[in-house]
Scaffold this active site. Structure first.
Site, PDB file in Angstrom:
ATOM      1  N   ASP A  63      -5.891   7.568  -5.162  1.00  0.00           N
ATOM      2  CA  ASP A  63      -6.115   8.979  -4.827  1.00  0.00           C
ATOM      3  C   ASP A  63      -6.942   9.092  -3.540  1.00  0.00           C
ATOM      4  O   ASP A  63      -6.569   9.820  -2.598  1.00  0.00           O
ATOM      5  CB  ASP A  63      -6.853   9.636  -6.008  1.00  0.00           C
ATOM      6  CG  ASP A  63      -6.851  11.152  -5.962  1.00  0.00           C
ATOM      7  OD1 ASP A  63      -6.257  11.723  -5.043  1.00  0.00           O
ATOM      8  OD2 ASP A  63      -7.464  11.757  -6.870  1.00  0.00           O
ATOM      9  N   SER A  66      -2.458   5.002 -13.994  1.00  0.00           N
ATOM     10  CA  SER A  66      -3.441   4.796 -15.092  1.00  0.00           C
ATOM     11  C   SER A  66      -4.019   3.388 -15.218  1.00  0.00           C
ATOM     12  O   SER A  66      -4.892   3.173 -16.056  1.00  0.00           O
ATOM     13  CB  SER A  66      -2.874   5.188 -16.472  1.00  0.00           C
ATOM     14  OG  SER A  66      -2.920   6.591 -16.660  1.00  0.00           O
ATOM     15  N   ASP A 123       0.864  -1.184   0.000  1.00  0.00           N
ATOM     16  CA  ASP A 123       0.000   0.000   0.000  1.00  0.00           C
ATOM     17  C   ASP A 123       0.902   1.235   0.000  1.00  0.00           C
ATOM     18  O   ASP A 123       1.749   1.389   0.893  1.00  0.00           O
ATOM     19  CB  ASP A 123      -0.865  -0.042   1.264  1.00  0.00           C
ATOM     20  CG  ASP A 123      -1.922   1.047   1.278  1.00  0.00           C
ATOM     21  OD1 ASP A 123      -1.712   2.104   0.647  1.00  0.00           O
ATOM     22  OD2 ASP A 123      -2.955   0.838   1.935  1.00  0.00           O
ATOM     23  N   GLY A 168      -9.857   5.032  -5.853  1.00  0.00           N
ATOM     24  CA  GLY A 168      -8.588   4.321  -6.019  1.00  0.00           C
ATOM     25  C   GLY A 168      -7.500   4.832  -5.101  1.00  0.00           C
ATOM     26  O   GLY A 168      -7.753   5.216  -3.951  1.00  0.00           O
TER      27      GLY A 168
HETATM   28  P1  ADP Z   1      -5.894   5.604 -12.338  1.00  0.00           P
HETATM   29  O1  ADP Z   1      -7.113   6.484 -12.355  1.00  0.00           O
HETATM   30  O2  ADP Z   1      -4.630   6.359 -12.677  1.00  0.00           O
HETATM   31  O3  ADP Z   1      -6.088   4.360 -13.125  1.00  0.00           O
HETATM   32  P2  ADP Z   1      -6.342   4.158  -9.818  1.00  0.00           P
HETATM   33  O4  ADP Z   1      -6.172   4.665  -8.435  1.00  0.00           O
HETATM   34  O5  ADP Z   1      -7.722   3.767 -10.240  1.00  0.00           O
HETATM   35  O6  ADP Z   1      -5.695   5.265 -10.783  1.00  0.00           O
HETATM   36  O7  ADP Z   1      -5.388   2.912 -10.040  1.00  0.00           O
HETATM   37  C1  ADP Z   1      -4.015   3.004 -10.251  1.00  0.00           C
HETATM   38  C2  ADP Z   1      -3.342   1.800  -9.647  1.00  0.00           C
HETATM   39  O8  ADP Z   1      -3.192   1.974  -8.241  1.00  0.00           O
HETATM   40  C3  ADP Z   1      -4.114   0.485  -9.816  1.00  0.00           C
HETATM   41  O9  ADP Z   1      -3.190  -0.504 -10.264  1.00  0.00           O
HETATM   42  C4  ADP Z   1      -4.617   0.183  -8.424  1.00  0.00           C
HETATM   43  O10 ADP Z   1      -4.702  -1.230  -8.204  1.00  0.00           O
HETATM   44  C5  ADP Z   1      -3.523   0.788  -7.579  1.00  0.00           C
HETATM   45  N1  ADP Z   1      -3.853   1.120  -6.184  1.00  0.00           N
HETATM   46  C6  ADP Z   1      -5.054   1.362  -5.628  1.00  0.00           C
HETATM   47  N2  ADP Z   1      -4.913   1.646  -4.329  1.00  0.00           N
HETATM   48  C7  ADP Z   1      -3.579   1.598  -4.042  1.00  0.00           C
HETATM   49  C8  ADP Z   1      -2.780   1.782  -2.877  1.00  0.00           C
HETATM   50  N3  ADP Z   1      -3.328   2.088  -1.705  1.00  0.00           N
HETATM   51  N4  ADP Z   1      -1.431   1.639  -2.973  1.00  0.00           N
HETATM   52  C9  ADP Z   1      -0.856   1.319  -4.166  1.00  0.00           C
HETATM   53  N5  ADP Z   1      -1.551   1.138  -5.298  1.00  0.00           N
HETATM   54  C10 ADP Z   1      -2.894   1.272  -5.242  1.00  0.00           C
END
Ligand code: ADP
Length: 178
Positions: free
Chosen positions: A36, A119, A12, A34
């Site tokens: 963000d 992305s 994470d 996600g």
């Molecule tokens: P985007 O809109 O750029 O696609 P997302 O947040 O939907 O951004 O996803 C980007 C990547 O981050 C995905 O591979 C998702 O699995 C991953 N992700 C989501 N939460 C976390 C986290 N807490 N730490 C690391 N990676 C994460």
């Protein structure tokens, strides 16, 4: 998966004790789902307050804020391209995200930076393709920069971990046992 200055881990991103973590944000920089959403939740309301003053961010660009309640001192917010069909400058824009984040880290004298897989969640970029672009841009940048000591790519699932590890293994100078 460990190679000289690039590490691929599963985990994470908000838990990373690095100088900067990268947020895969949207153009408003006002929070989303996600990674963000997780970053804003962990950083606390001060992050959103600071982001409001930035007037958003164009796709491929990056902007820096403090880390607020996060273990990381800074958050570098970048906006990845939404995947359409590969004919809408997706590759170029994704490369720019990595490049611009590293450029800001260098400018601020930051030595350790953690990236999520930009992305490849809500923006639907195919992860195998994204991983090759990410790794080649990071390797290229580190090749011309000595100041950044460690780049960590934090993968949230096994598929991402496999793809980024394979992409890093394809870079000859980074192969272990060489
Ligand atoms: P985007 O809109 O750029 O696609 P997302 O947040 O939907 O951004 O996803 C980007 C990547 O981050 C995905 O591979 C998702 O699995 C991953 N992700 C989501 N939460 C976390 C986290 N807490 N730490 C690391 N990676 C994460």
């Amino acid at each position: 998966m460990e190679h000289s200055r690039i590490s691929i881990i599963k985990g994470d991103i908000v838990e990373q004790h690095v100088e900067a973590i990268v947020n895969a944000a949207n153009n408003s920089l006002l929070g989303g789902g996600g990674v963000d959403g997780t970053i804003h939740k962990a950083a606390g309301p001060g992050l959103l307050e600071e982001c409001r003053k930035l007037n958003g961010c164009a796709t491929g660009e990056a902007k820096i804020t403090e880390g607020h309640a996060l273990p990381a001192s800074y958050v570098i917010h970048t906006v990845g391209p939404v995947w359409k069909d590969g004919k809408h400058r997706e590759n170029e824009l994704l490369s720019q995200c990595y490049h611009n984040c590293l450029r800001i880290a260098k400018k601020y004298g930051l030595r350790t930076i953690a990236f999520p897989s930009i992305s490849t969640g809500a923006y639907r970029y195919p992860v195998e393709r994204a991983s090759r672009i990410a790794i080649s841009e990071i390797v290229r940048f580190l090749g011309s920069d000595e100041s950044i000591r460690n780049v960590i790519i934090v993968c949230f699932n096994d598929e991402a971990f496999r793809c980024y590890s394979a992409a890093l293994d394809e870079i000859p100078e980074h192969r272990t046992n060489m």
